[in-house]
Design a protein around this motif. Structure first.
Motif, PDB file in Angstrom:
ATOM      1  N   ALA A  96       0.958  -1.068  -0.015  1.00  0.00           N
ATOM      2  CA  ALA A  96      -0.020  -0.036  -0.018  1.00  0.00           C
ATOM      3  C   ALA A  96       0.890   1.227   0.091  1.00  0.00           C
ATOM      4  CB  ALA A  96      -0.857  -0.019   1.343  1.00  0.00           C
ATOM      5  N   ARG A  97       0.370   2.246  -0.514  1.00  0.00           N
ATOM      6  CA  ARG A  97       1.170   3.323  -0.402  1.00  0.00           C
ATOM      7  C   ARG A  97       0.866   4.394   0.852  1.00  0.00           C
ATOM      8  NH1 ARG A  97      -1.409   6.909  -4.953  1.00  0.00           N
ATOM      9  NH2 ARG A  97      -3.248   5.915  -4.166  1.00  0.00           N
ATOM     10  N   SER A  98       1.700   5.095   1.023  1.00  0.00           N
ATOM     11  CA  SER A  98       1.568   5.910   2.447  1.00  0.00           C
ATOM     12  C   SER A  98       2.071   7.088   2.327  1.00  0.00           C
ATOM     13  CB  SER A  98       2.091   5.077   3.531  1.00  0.00           C
ATOM     14  OG  SER A  98       3.396   4.987   3.335  1.00  0.00           O
ATOM     15  N   ILE A  99       1.494   8.078   3.259  1.00  0.00           N
ATOM     16  CA  ILE A  99       2.026   9.415   3.362  1.00  0.00           C
ATOM     17  C   ILE A  99       2.358   9.439   4.923  1.00  0.00           C
ATOM     18  CG2 ILE A  99       1.543  12.024   3.407  1.00  0.00           C
ATOM     19  CD1 ILE A  99      -0.363  11.202   0.861  1.00  0.00           C
ATOM     20  N   GLY A 100       3.634   9.503   5.051  1.00  0.00           N
ATOM     21  CA  GLY A 100       4.021   9.445   6.504  1.00  0.00           C
ATOM     22  C   GLY A 100       3.592   7.942   6.912  1.00  0.00           C
ATOM     23  N   SER A 101       2.766   8.034   8.054  1.00  0.00           N
ATOM     24  CA  SER A 101       2.286   6.788   8.591  1.00  0.00           C
ATOM     25  C   SER A 101       0.746   6.525   8.210  1.00  0.00           C
ATOM     26  CB  SER A 101       2.509   6.809  10.149  1.00  0.00           C
ATOM     27  OG  SER A 101       1.571   7.921  10.615  1.00  0.00           O
ATOM     28  N   VAL A 102       0.217   7.479   7.382  1.00  0.00           N
ATOM     29  CA  VAL A 102      -0.898   7.183   7.034  1.00  0.00           C
ATOM     30  C   VAL A 102      -1.004   6.365   5.660  1.00  0.00           C
ATOM     31  CG1 VAL A 102      -3.040   8.303   6.097  1.00  0.00           C
ATOM     32  CG2 VAL A 102      -1.561   9.270   8.132  1.00  0.00           C
ATOM     33  N   ILE A 103      -1.643   5.207   5.943  1.00  0.00           N
ATOM     34  CA  ILE A 103      -1.938   4.518   4.607  1.00  0.00           C
ATOM     35  C   ILE A 103      -2.995   4.980   3.720  1.00  0.00           C
ATOM     36  CG2 ILE A 103      -2.548   2.091   3.784  1.00  0.00           C
ATOM     37  CD1 ILE A 103      -1.324   1.166   6.156  1.00  0.00           C
ATOM     38  N   ILE A 104      -2.706   5.288   2.416  1.00  0.00           N
ATOM     39  CA  ILE A 104      -4.085   5.749   1.692  1.00  0.00           C
ATOM     40  C   ILE A 104      -4.582   4.822   0.663  1.00  0.00           C
ATOM     41  CG2 ILE A 104      -2.793   8.091   1.875  1.00  0.00           C
ATOM     42  CD1 ILE A 104      -1.355   7.640  -0.769  1.00  0.00           C
ATOM     43  N   ASP A 105      -4.026   3.665   0.870  1.00  0.00           N
ATOM     44  CA  ASP A 105      -4.789   2.661  -0.072  1.00  0.00           C
ATOM     45  C   ASP A 105      -5.644   1.806   0.507  1.00  0.00           C
ATOM     46  OD1 ASP A 105      -2.010   2.568  -2.210  1.00  0.00           O
ATOM     47  OD2 ASP A 105      -4.059   3.293  -2.808  1.00  0.00           O
ATOM     48  N   SER A 106      -6.596   1.304   0.050  1.00  0.00           N
ATOM     49  CA  SER A 106      -7.515   0.146   0.658  1.00  0.00           C
ATOM     50  C   SER A 106      -6.623  -1.212   0.354  1.00  0.00           C
ATOM     51  CB  SER A 106      -8.752  -0.156  -0.042  1.00  0.00           C
ATOM     52  OG  SER A 106      -9.586   1.055   0.068  1.00  0.00           O
ATOM     53  N   TRP A 107      -6.866  -2.187   1.281  1.00  0.00           N
ATOM     54  CA  TRP A 107      -6.173  -3.473   1.161  1.00  0.00           C
ATOM     55  C   TRP A 107      -6.579  -4.128   0.053  1.00  0.00           C
ATOM     56  CZ3 TRP A 107      -2.119  -2.686   3.663  1.00  0.00           C
ATOM     57  CH2 TRP A 107      -2.247  -2.422   5.089  1.00  0.00           C
ATOM     58  N   GLY A 108      -5.632  -4.732  -0.784  1.00  0.00           N
ATOM     59  CA  GLY A 108      -6.038  -5.436  -1.917  1.00  0.00           C
ATOM     60  C   GLY A 108      -6.009  -6.941  -1.515  1.00  0.00           C
ATOM     61  N   GLN A 109      -6.035  -7.988  -2.376  1.00  0.00           N
ATOM     62  CA  GLN A 109      -6.263  -9.276  -2.271  1.00  0.00           C
ATOM     63  C   GLN A 109      -4.845  -9.882  -1.346  1.00  0.00           C
ATOM     64  OE1 GLN A 109      -8.531 -11.194  -3.332  1.00  0.00           O
ATOM     65  NE2 GLN A 109      -9.921 -10.256  -4.885  1.00  0.00           N
ATOM     66  N   GLY A 110      -3.885  -9.110  -1.448  1.00  0.00           N
ATOM     67  CA  GLY A 110      -2.558  -9.688  -0.903  1.00  0.00           C
ATOM     68  C   GLY A 110      -2.383 -10.987  -1.666  1.00  0.00           C
ATOM     69  N   THR A 111      -1.041 -11.524  -1.127  1.00  0.00           N
ATOM     70  CA  THR A 111      -0.586 -12.640  -1.672  1.00  0.00           C
ATOM     71  C   THR A 111      -0.146 -13.543  -0.571  1.00  0.00           C
ATOM     72  OG1 THR A 111       1.183 -13.884  -3.155  1.00  0.00           O
ATOM     73  CG2 THR A 111       1.866 -11.711  -1.704  1.00  0.00           C
ATOM     74  N   ARG A 112      -0.107 -14.723  -0.309  1.00  0.00           N
ATOM     75  CA  ARG A 112      -0.237 -15.628   0.867  1.00  0.00           C
ATOM     76  C   ARG A 112       1.194 -16.423   0.832  1.00  0.00           C
ATOM     77  NH1 ARG A 112      -3.622 -17.577   4.414  1.00  0.00           N
ATOM     78  NH2 ARG A 112      -5.291 -16.676   3.466  1.00  0.00           N
ATOM     79  N   VAL A 113       1.957 -16.139   1.908  1.00  0.00           N
ATOM     80  CA  VAL A 113       3.144 -16.738   2.119  1.00  0.00           C
ATOM     81  C   VAL A 113       3.100 -17.789   3.396  1.00  0.00           C
ATOM     82  CG1 VAL A 113       5.499 -16.289   2.745  1.00  0.00           C
ATOM     83  CG2 VAL A 113       4.387 -14.779   1.254  1.00  0.00           C
ATOM     84  N   THR A 114       3.344 -19.036   3.062  1.00  0.00           N
ATOM     85  CA  THR A 114       3.428 -20.025   4.004  1.00  0.00           C
ATOM     86  C   THR A 114       4.769 -20.599   4.322  1.00  0.00           C
ATOM     87  OG1 THR A 114       1.018 -20.428   3.767  1.00  0.00           O
ATOM     88  CG2 THR A 114       2.143 -22.205   4.959  1.00  0.00           C
TER      89      THR A 114
END
Length: 117
Positions: A96-114
């Motif tokens: 996600a993009r951020s400005i300072g500590s503020v995340i400015i994108d909604s969470w996407g699908q992500g990718t799973r690491v096991t």
């Protein structure tokens, strides 16, 4: 509007490596800091690594020396190289993009690491 898509997650044994990719579409995000976050089962999102528009990086203590974040602005992509993986790295990873500590994108699908022990 920028859409970020994560990929590269997989099942690996402890000690193995993976490279995650975060590809942006819709707009150039070279002027933004981008962070990799992860969410393990039952836990909140935590910041793993972050890279600024100028290429400065910072990492969570738990991954320092093992993970490396980089970006290729020409490809609108941010990478997370993960080495010496541990079972505790198991999570869904998001960017996600951020400005300072503020995340400015909604969470996407992500990718799973096991990571198996």
């Amino acid at each position: 509007q920028v859409q970020l898509v994560e990929s590269g997650g997989d099942l690996v044994q402890a000690g193995g490596s993976l490279r995650l990719s975060c590809a942006a579409s819709g707009s150039i995000f070279s002027n933004n800091a981008v962070g990799w976050y992860r969410q393990a089962p039952g836990k909140q999102h935590e910041l793993v690594a972050r890279i600024t528009s100028g290429g400065s990086t910072n990492y969570a203590d738990s991954v320092k020396g093992r993970f490396t974040v980089s970006r290729d602005n020409a490809k609108n992509t941010v990478y997370l190289q993960m080495n010496s993986l541990k079972p505790e790295d198991t999570a869904v990873y998001y960017c996600a993009r951020s400005i300072g500590s503020v995340i400015i994108d909604s969470w996407g699908q992500g990718t799973r690491v096991t990571v198996s022990s």
